[in-house]
Design a protein around this motif. Structure first.
Motif, PDB file in Angstrom:
ATOM      1  N   SER A 166       0.810  -1.212   0.000  1.00  0.00           N
ATOM      2  CA  SER A 166       0.000   0.000   0.000  1.00  0.00           C
ATOM      3  C   SER A 166       0.846   1.267   0.000  1.00  0.00           C
ATOM      4  O   SER A 166       0.616   2.187  -0.800  1.00  0.00           O
ATOM      5  CB  SER A 166      -0.929  -0.001   1.220  1.00  0.00           C
ATOM      6  OG  SER A 166      -1.650   1.203   1.316  1.00  0.00           O
ATOM      7  N   ILE A 167       1.833   1.324   0.874  1.00  0.00           N
ATOM      8  CA  ILE A 167       2.608   2.551   1.047  1.00  0.00           C
ATOM      9  C   ILE A 167       3.727   2.682   0.027  1.00  0.00           C
ATOM     10  O   ILE A 167       3.936   3.757  -0.549  1.00  0.00           O
ATOM     11  CB  ILE A 167       3.170   2.625   2.487  1.00  0.00           C
ATOM     12  CG1 ILE A 167       2.027   2.768   3.492  1.00  0.00           C
ATOM     13  CG2 ILE A 167       4.154   3.786   2.633  1.00  0.00           C
ATOM     14  CD1 ILE A 167       2.478   2.795   4.938  1.00  0.00           C
TER      15      ILE A 167
ATOM     16  N   LYS B 204       2.276   1.467  -3.858  1.00  0.00           N
ATOM     17  CA  LYS B 204       1.023   2.147  -4.225  1.00  0.00           C
ATOM     18  C   LYS B 204      -0.003   1.189  -4.827  1.00  0.00           C
ATOM     19  O   LYS B 204      -0.718   1.517  -5.774  1.00  0.00           O
ATOM     20  CB  LYS B 204       1.306   3.294  -5.206  1.00  0.00           C
ATOM     21  CG  LYS B 204       2.360   4.277  -4.741  1.00  0.00           C
ATOM     22  CD  LYS B 204       1.988   4.920  -3.407  1.00  0.00           C
ATOM     23  CE  LYS B 204       3.060   5.909  -2.938  1.00  0.00           C
ATOM     24  NZ  LYS B 204       2.772   6.475  -1.596  1.00  0.00           N
TER      25      LYS B 204
ATOM     26  N   ASP C  40      -3.402  -0.970  -5.192  1.00  0.00           N
ATOM     27  CA  ASP C  40      -4.782  -0.841  -4.753  1.00  0.00           C
ATOM     28  C   ASP C  40      -5.229  -2.161  -4.127  1.00  0.00           C
ATOM     29  O   ASP C  40      -4.456  -3.120  -4.039  1.00  0.00           O
ATOM     30  CB  ASP C  40      -5.704  -0.432  -5.906  1.00  0.00           C
ATOM     31  CG  ASP C  40      -5.686  -1.422  -7.079  1.00  0.00           C
ATOM     32  OD1 ASP C  40      -5.394  -2.619  -6.853  1.00  0.00           O
ATOM     33  OD2 ASP C  40      -5.986  -1.012  -8.212  1.00  0.00           O
TER      34      ASP C  40
ATOM     35  N   HIS D 154      -2.118   2.638   9.314  1.00  0.00           N
ATOM     36  CA  HIS D 154      -2.926   3.793   8.914  1.00  0.00           C
ATOM     37  C   HIS D 154      -3.662   4.406  10.090  1.00  0.00           C
ATOM     38  O   HIS D 154      -3.978   5.608  10.077  1.00  0.00           O
ATOM     39  CB  HIS D 154      -3.938   3.368   7.849  1.00  0.00           C
ATOM     40  CG  HIS D 154      -3.333   3.201   6.489  1.00  0.00           C
ATOM     41  ND1 HIS D 154      -3.979   2.585   5.443  1.00  0.00           N
ATOM     42  CD2 HIS D 154      -2.123   3.571   5.993  1.00  0.00           C
ATOM     43  CE1 HIS D 154      -3.207   2.579   4.376  1.00  0.00           C
ATOM     44  NE2 HIS D 154      -2.073   3.172   4.691  1.00  0.00           N
TER      45      HIS D 154
ATOM     46  N   ASP E 114     -10.945  -1.701  -1.856  1.00  0.00           N
ATOM     47  CA  ASP E 114     -11.059  -0.678  -2.906  1.00  0.00           C
ATOM     48  C   ASP E 114     -12.392   0.065  -2.818  1.00  0.00           C
ATOM     49  O   ASP E 114     -12.460   1.280  -3.014  1.00  0.00           O
ATOM     50  CB  ASP E 114     -10.931  -1.324  -4.289  1.00  0.00           C
ATOM     51  CG  ASP E 114      -9.475  -1.536  -4.693  1.00  0.00           C
ATOM     52  OD1 ASP E 114      -8.595  -0.876  -4.099  1.00  0.00           O
ATOM     53  OD2 ASP E 114      -9.218  -2.363  -5.582  1.00  0.00           O
TER      54      ASP E 114
ATOM     55  N   LYS F  58     -12.357   2.762  -0.103  1.00  0.00           N
ATOM     56  CA  LYS F  58     -11.251   3.715  -0.108  1.00  0.00           C
ATOM     57  C   LYS F  58     -11.822   5.115  -0.203  1.00  0.00           C
ATOM     58  O   LYS F  58     -12.647   5.422  -1.069  1.00  0.00           O
ATOM     59  CB  LYS F  58     -10.316   3.451  -1.286  1.00  0.00           C
ATOM     60  CG  LYS F  58      -9.074   4.342  -1.280  1.00  0.00           C
ATOM     61  CD  LYS F  58      -8.104   3.935  -2.377  1.00  0.00           C
ATOM     62  CE  LYS F  58      -6.832   4.780  -2.310  1.00  0.00           C
ATOM     63  NZ  LYS F  58      -5.847   4.378  -3.349  1.00  0.00           N
TER      64      LYS F  58
ATOM     65  N   GLY G 264      -9.780   8.031   0.051  1.00  0.00           N
ATOM     66  CA  GLY G 264      -8.783   8.998  -0.393  1.00  0.00           C
ATOM     67  C   GLY G 264      -7.420   8.344  -0.439  1.00  0.00           C
ATOM     68  O   GLY G 264      -7.277   7.139  -0.212  1.00  0.00           O
ATOM     69  N   GLU G 265      -6.378   9.106  -0.742  1.00  0.00           N
ATOM     70  CA  GLU G 265      -5.027   8.569  -0.807  1.00  0.00           C
ATOM     71  C   GLU G 265      -4.589   8.087   0.573  1.00  0.00           C
ATOM     72  O   GLU G 265      -4.414   8.885   1.496  1.00  0.00           O
ATOM     73  CB  GLU G 265      -4.051   9.641  -1.310  1.00  0.00           C
ATOM     74  CG  GLU G 265      -2.633   9.131  -1.519  1.00  0.00           C
ATOM     75  CD  GLU G 265      -2.558   8.060  -2.599  1.00  0.00           C
ATOM     76  OE1 GLU G 265      -1.706   7.151  -2.477  1.00  0.00           O
ATOM     77  OE2 GLU G 265      -3.334   8.129  -3.574  1.00  0.00           O
ATOM     78  N   GLY G 266      -4.440   6.745   0.720  1.00  0.00           N
ATOM     79  CA  GLY G 266      -4.040   6.169   1.999  1.00  0.00           C
ATOM     80  C   GLY G 266      -5.106   6.256   3.063  1.00  0.00           C
ATOM     81  O   GLY G 266      -4.822   6.129   4.254  1.00  0.00           O
ATOM     82  N   SER G 267      -6.362   6.485   2.654  1.00  0.00           N
ATOM     83  CA  SER G 267      -7.456   6.635   3.610  1.00  0.00           C
ATOM     84  C   SER G 267      -8.586   5.666   3.267  1.00  0.00           C
ATOM     85  O   SER G 267      -8.980   5.549   2.096  1.00  0.00           O
ATOM     86  CB  SER G 267      -7.982   8.074   3.574  1.00  0.00           C
ATOM     87  OG  SER G 267      -9.061   8.240   4.458  1.00  0.00           O
TER      88      SER G 267
END
Length: 408
Positions: free
Chosen positions: A32-33, A36, A38, A244, A366, A369, A371-374
């Protein structure tokens, strides 16, 4: 058993599960980090474990059991695994990473059976001796998590963002290299089925399918496949969720699950003997529901204790369902189908069940999800909690009281 042989087998088990725990627990966070990935891509990567479990019987049945001594093929697989780990360390994209992790898991999953085979070959009384050897595997997994979180601190939020989680593949690769070399010094374990005729059906445990004619075994079999869907969420999502959520030392904290596994393994015979198989396995299923509700409503602040409880419940979740399920399968199969039945259950759960589970976990992640990383982790965890609850209710209704007592 010779004390030196016991030490060597214990070291083998330690390295086997240290190697696995050193990278697999934090894999979701790395994907994930750092890559990147999904949810769907993460699910595909985790599914390589299931493909490895599906292919493993062929490697064992067609090669290890017939042509090559178990300790030698164990060494070879881990040496190649060390090379693949190094390639995973260097991968910069999910597309580049995937073929290496697929190749690794196809080679690693058979080693779980090989270390057991090498151990059993040296034991005069496996029922009493194996657990004292196997526990070092759990210790190895725990030590790997503690090193990553508390010694190297690769999984804290800043270090993970800086790419230091990538070092877990070097740690696992070094351990795999060491075990690969060490394996060639282990006691000789000759092929068990050399010269025997072998069939695909025998390898896959197809002979045990006739056990499904028994209603209770069929219900248990289907429940075993279904409960692997919530199980897949735990492996795939938990570490990322903790990071997270702002939890530091997530990998080390998750090793509490293995400590719990050892403790509840000691309690299992007492519970099994007093309450029987059905109640024991229902407690295991219910524990999955409670665990995910704790994850859904807990947080890293004032409700942090809920996250810890969810992790510690791993012993109940795993031991009371999967270990008691192995005991039940062994008792119901009888001598003729014992090995085939265990092979079939393993293929159905870690192969088919978790393959489905990893895919669903990826799609659900997915979908929620934000937002980005949220992510909306509350909804993500409520899905496997609901699935486990449905399996619990159906099993409670459909599994009839056994007339034959099962003892440990």
């Amino acid at each position: 058993m010779n004390p030196m042989i016991r030490v060597r087998l214990s070291a083998m088990m330690f390295l086997e599960f240290f190697t696995w725990g050193a990278w697999f627990v934090s894999l979701g966070t790395f994907l994930s980090i750092n890559l990147k990935a999904d949810g769907a891509q993460t699910g595909d990567v985790f599914s390589t474990q299931s493909w490895g479990a599906i292919i493993a019987p062929f490697i064992i049945g067609l090669i290890a059991d017939r042509f090559i001594r178990a300790e030698r093929i164990l060494g070879f697989l881990h040496l190649v695994g060390a090379v693949l780990m190094y390639q995973m360390y260097n991968a910069e994209t999910v597309g580049e990473f995937y073929p290496y992790v697929l190749g690794y898991m196809i080679l690693f999953m058979p080693t779980l059976a090989l270390v057991a085979s090498v151990s059993f070959n040296q034991m005069s009384n496996p029922e009493k001796q194996f657990s004292s050897i196997r526990v070092f595997g759990t210790i190895g997994w725990i030590v790997a998590g503690l090193l990553i979180s508390y010694a190297f601190r690769w999984d804290n939020s800043e270090a993970a963002a800086a790419g230091q989680l990538r070092n877990t593949f070097l740690l696992a690769g070094g351990s795999s290299l060491l075990l690969g070399l060490f394996s060639f010094t282990l006691p000789a374990t000759p092929p068990r089925a050399k010269g025997e005729k072998i069939s695909i059906g025998k390898i896959l445990g197809v002979d045990a399918l006739k056990l499904l004619k028994d209603r209770n075994f069929a219900v248990f079999f289907l429940a075993s496949v279904a409960i692997c869907i919530p199980l897949a969420f735990y492996y795939q999502v938990t570490n990322t969720f903790l990071v997270h959520s702002g939890v530091e030392n997530a990998t080390g904290l998750m090793s509490l699950g293995q400590v719990s596994e050892v403790l509840f393994m000691l309690l299992l015979p007492v519970f099994f003997t007093r309450y029987g198989f059905k109640k024991t396995i229902l407690v295991g299923m219910l524990a999955w529901v409670v665990r995910y509700l704790l994850f859904a409503y807990g947080n890293a602040d004032d409700l942090f204790f809920m996250l810890i409880l969810g992790i510690v419940l791993h012993g109940v979740c795993y031991d009371f369902f999967f270990v008691s399920g192995q005991i039940y399968t062994d008792a119901r199969a009888g001598e003729q189908y014992k090995s085939a039945a265990q092979g079939l259950i393993t293929l159905a759960t870690y192969g088919v069940g978790m393959l489905i589970g990893f895919k669903i976990a990826g799609l659900i992640t997915d979908h929620y999800k934000t937002g980005e990383g949220s992510f909306d982790y509350k909804m993500i965890w409520l899905i496997p909690a609901g699935i486990a609850a449905v399996v619990f209710l159906l099993f409670a209704l459909l599994f009839k009281k056994e007339t034959k007592k099962i003892s440990l």
